[in-house]
Motif scaffolding. Structure first.
Motif, PDB file in Angstrom:
ATOM      1  N   ILE A  46       0.863  -1.165   0.073  1.00 34.38           N
ATOM      2  CA  ILE A  46       0.014   0.056  -0.127  1.00 34.38           C
ATOM      3  C   ILE A  46       0.957   1.386  -0.205  1.00 34.38           C
ATOM      4  CG2 ILE A  46      -1.918   1.333   1.223  1.00 34.38           C
ATOM      5  CD1 ILE A  46      -2.389  -1.318   2.412  1.00 34.38           C
ATOM      6  N   HIS A  47       2.068   1.251   0.983  1.00 31.86           N
ATOM      7  CA  HIS A  47       2.682   2.516   0.883  1.00 31.86           C
ATOM      8  C   HIS A  47       3.519   2.749  -0.309  1.00 31.86           C
ATOM      9  CE1 HIS A  47       6.742   4.494   2.175  1.00 31.86           C
ATOM     10  NE2 HIS A  47       5.711   5.333   2.721  1.00 31.86           N
ATOM     11  N   THR A  48       3.929   1.504  -0.900  1.00 36.02           N
ATOM     12  CA  THR A  48       4.875   2.018  -2.208  1.00 36.02           C
ATOM     13  C   THR A  48       3.749   2.330  -3.334  1.00 36.02           C
ATOM     14  OG1 THR A  48       6.171  -0.243  -1.560  1.00 36.02           O
ATOM     15  CG2 THR A  48       6.167   0.492  -3.999  1.00 36.02           C
ATOM     16  N   PHE A  49       2.642   1.800  -3.515  1.00 40.51           N
ATOM     17  CA  PHE A  49       1.621   2.202  -4.305  1.00 40.51           C
ATOM     18  C   PHE A  49       1.248   3.657  -4.174  1.00 40.51           C
ATOM     19  CE2 PHE A  49      -2.994   3.102  -5.380  1.00 40.51           C
ATOM     20  CZ  PHE A  49      -2.778   2.951  -6.842  1.00 40.51           C
ATOM     21  N   LEU A  50       1.083   4.227  -3.125  1.00 38.45           N
ATOM     22  CA  LEU A  50       0.461   5.545  -2.699  1.00 38.45           C
ATOM     23  C   LEU A  50       1.496   6.479  -2.884  1.00 38.45           C
ATOM     24  CD1 LEU A  50      -1.898   4.905   0.442  1.00 38.45           C
ATOM     25  CD2 LEU A  50      -2.378   5.414  -1.827  1.00 38.45           C
ATOM     26  N   LYS A  51       2.831   6.224  -2.405  1.00 34.89           N
ATOM     27  CA  LYS A  51       4.084   6.960  -2.554  1.00 34.89           C
ATOM     28  C   LYS A  51       4.429   7.036  -4.105  1.00 34.89           C
ATOM     29  CE  LYS A  51       9.017   7.485  -1.210  1.00 34.89           C
ATOM     30  NZ  LYS A  51      10.074   6.441  -0.568  1.00 34.89           N
ATOM     31  N   THR A  52       4.191   6.074  -4.977  1.00 31.81           N
ATOM     32  CA  THR A  52       4.469   6.335  -6.465  1.00 31.81           C
ATOM     33  C   THR A  52       3.509   6.900  -7.205  1.00 31.81           C
ATOM     34  OG1 THR A  52       5.942   4.260  -6.114  1.00 31.81           O
ATOM     35  CG2 THR A  52       5.391   5.019  -8.348  1.00 31.81           C
ATOM     36  N   HIS A  53       1.993   6.382  -7.023  1.00 30.77           N
ATOM     37  CA  HIS A  53       1.038   6.589  -8.086  1.00 30.77           C
ATOM     38  C   HIS A  53      -0.207   7.287  -7.292  1.00 30.77           C
ATOM     39  CE1 HIS A  53       2.944   4.138 -10.936  1.00 30.77           C
ATOM     40  NE2 HIS A  53       2.999   3.276 -10.095  1.00 30.77           N
ATOM     41  N   PHE A  54       0.185   7.966  -5.994  1.00 35.44           N
ATOM     42  CA  PHE A  54      -1.232   8.480  -5.465  1.00 35.44           C
ATOM     43  C   PHE A  54      -1.898   9.615  -6.506  1.00 35.44           C
ATOM     44  CE2 PHE A  54      -3.279  11.646  -2.762  1.00 35.44           C
ATOM     45  CZ  PHE A  54      -4.312  10.945  -2.243  1.00 35.44           C
ATOM     46  N   THR A  55      -0.875  10.488  -6.978  1.00 40.24           N
ATOM     47  CA  THR A  55      -1.548  11.379  -7.784  1.00 40.24           C
ATOM     48  C   THR A  55      -2.214  10.950  -9.257  1.00 40.24           C
ATOM     49  OG1 THR A  55       0.621  11.937  -8.534  1.00 40.24           O
ATOM     50  CG2 THR A  55      -0.194  13.416  -6.798  1.00 40.24           C
ATOM     51  N   HIS A  56      -1.352   9.816  -9.480  1.00 44.55           N
ATOM     52  CA  HIS A  56      -1.764   9.293 -10.773  1.00 44.55           C
ATOM     53  C   HIS A  56      -3.289   8.665 -10.572  1.00 44.55           C
ATOM     54  CE1 HIS A  56       2.809   8.824 -11.572  1.00 44.55           C
ATOM     55  NE2 HIS A  56       2.146   9.905 -11.765  1.00 44.55           N
ATOM     56  N   TRP A  57      -3.528   8.151  -9.393  1.00 41.83           N
ATOM     57  CA  TRP A  57      -4.600   7.270  -9.055  1.00 41.83           C
ATOM     58  C   TRP A  57      -5.659   8.313  -9.101  1.00 41.83           C
ATOM     59  CZ3 TRP A  57      -6.704   6.529  -3.523  1.00 41.83           C
ATOM     60  CH2 TRP A  57      -7.864   5.886  -3.619  1.00 41.83           C
ATOM     61  N   LEU A  58      -5.659   9.576  -8.468  1.00 46.70           N
ATOM     62  CA  LEU A  58      -6.711  10.639  -8.397  1.00 46.70           C
ATOM     63  C   LEU A  58      -6.791  10.975  -9.910  1.00 46.70           C
ATOM     64  CD1 LEU A  58      -5.694  12.703  -5.237  1.00 46.70           C
ATOM     65  CD2 LEU A  58      -7.098  10.901  -5.450  1.00 46.70           C
TER      66      LEU A  58
END
Length: 446
Positions: free
Chosen positions: A398-410
């Protein structure tokens, strides 16, 4: 089947007035809630009588389409629905709702609307509703001179006659025995003996008989199929278990998905190498699931009840949580391999989302489901009380995904018009983390 027949008859009657209808479906989150019911009924009423459009337009001009999509949509649609019913220009109308028992959200409020408007003498409408036997639904509808209840159990003879006609029709469509009248008579006889008043049983058996089969094998195959829906489901499950593990895994994922999956979404989640391979796996799942317009559906609410009930130890031998965790992890990996900055190549950060046209092919098509529901599967996999530590399991992923792709996800949620769902997911995830940290502190103190 009964409601379809009633609707067809009302449509043939010129003086029957307006007709608006909705079919609830418990296996589809777009069709299992009172908001969808009201939206569907209102749409058909307004479509047939455009002078009523002003009630929708007024609300839309004030708040935009989000008013009809967010958590307040049900109450906004209630106001519009009641306003339409009070309008003197509304022609007499029949409102038909099928399978109330498959309406999971805001059902009680919907029942109250039906009950109150059915009793109002100034409202020019008549309701026709259907449901499986459920006390909470029956209690809302007390019978009087203006209401009538038709029980299929008490009218089994009429239902059997309708099923006999359905069997006659389906037998004439069987290619393998189309020129053998004696064989057709034998098939009709066996089908009538085993159907037990269930259209779905007949439909599923004819799906089996329509597969390539020699005419001499039709009767032996029919003799193998047990009467009754649950024994038939057991037989279908036995067939599923004969195939490779991936078949059962696909069936488990489709059963727990929060909405019908597109075939490209399931391919990303199931690690299938291509559409052909995935369709082969789906075909091995017997008749539990079907594909319509590239969307994958469970055939009926009773199939979902069976798979999550009596057959649960066979479909989910370790429980549902490992399947939810697998859906979460596969979703996160699919998103990590897909999301990136400006995924549509717009090169214009100020462009309004309704002005965006998805490219062809759409890079988000295979991860639409994962974008919206990965947090749901994470929380269902681990819950908020299944772990006493300070951190959620899979914290590193979860941490790796949000750190790398949080803005991409939004960004992707925005392009999919699902940003409000993402905000809700973030709040739920944050709450789960806070709860775990609080419990971790309590345990360490003790």
């Amino acid at each position: 089947m009964l409601l379809c027949g009633i609707i067809n008859e009302l449509e043939k009657t010129a003086n029957s007035g307006q007709l608006s209808y909705f079919f609830c479906q418990g296996t589809n989150t777009d069709l299992d809630n009172a908001t969808a019911v009201l939206r569907g009924l209102i749409y058909l009423l307004v479509d047939q009588q455009p002078c009523l459009t002003s009630y929708l337009q007024t609300k839309y001009d004030r708040a935009g389409k989000r008013l009809f999509e967010d958590e307040n949509a049900f109450y906004a649609l209630c106001d519009i629905f009641h306003a339409i019913l009070r309008d003197s220009r509304l022609a007499a109308a029949y409102l038909v709702v099928d399978a109330l028992d498959e309406c999971d959200k805001n059902l009680q409020q919907l029942l109250e609307i039906i009950r109150d408007t059915a009793s109002a003498t100034h409202v020019p409408i008549k309701w026709i509703v259907s449901s499986r036997n459920r006390p909470d639904i029956e209690q809302q509808f007390t019978l009087d001179d203006s209401r009538m209840r038709l029980s299929l159990e008490l009218n089994a003879e009429q239902v059997s006659r309708a099923i006999d006609l359905y069997i006659d029709y389906k037998v004439t469509r069987l290619k393998s025995i189309e020129h053998d009248e004696a064989m057709q008579d034998q098939v009709r006889s066996q089908m009538r003996q085993k159907a037990e008043g269930t259209f779905l049983w007949v439909a599923l058996v004819f799906q089996e008989l329509q597969k390539p089969v020699l005419s001499r094998d039709v009767l032996p195959l029919l003799e193998e199929i047990p009467p009754g829906l649950e024994p038939l489901y057991n037989r279908m499950m036995n067939q599923v278990e004969q195939y490779e593990r991936s078949c059962r895994h696909v069936l488990a994922m489709v059963t727990l998905a929060h909405r019908p999956l597109h075939i490209s979404e399931l391919r990303a989640l199931a690690d299938a190498s291509g559409t052909g391979e995935l369709e082969k796996i789906i075909n091995m799942c017997g008749s539990f699931i079907t594909i319509r317009d590239a969307q994958i559906y469970l055939i009926h609410q009773s199939a979902k009840d069976y798979l999550t009930g009596n057959a649960s130890p066979r479909v989910f031998p370790s429980g549902t949580k490992p399947v939810h965790r697998d859906l979460f992890l596969r979703s996160l990996r699919a998103l990590s391999g897909t999301l990136k900055k400006d995924i549509y190549g717009l090169r214009n950060p100020g462009l309004l989302v309704h002005e965006v046209q998805p490219p062809n092919p759409d890079p988000l098509s295979a991860v639409r489901y994962s974008c919206v529901y990965w947090v749901d599967h994470l929380l269902e996999a681990h819950g908020q009380d299944s772990n006493q530590g300070k951190e959620l399991p899979d914290n590193e992923e979860i941490h790796t995904f949000l750190k790398t792709h949080f803005t991409h996800w939004l960004e992707s949620l925005s392009l999919l018009r699902k940003l409000p769902d993402g905000i809700v997911s973030c709040r739920r995830l944050l709450h789960a983390i806070q709860v775990r940290r609080t419990r971790g502190q309590l345990y360490s103190t003790c």
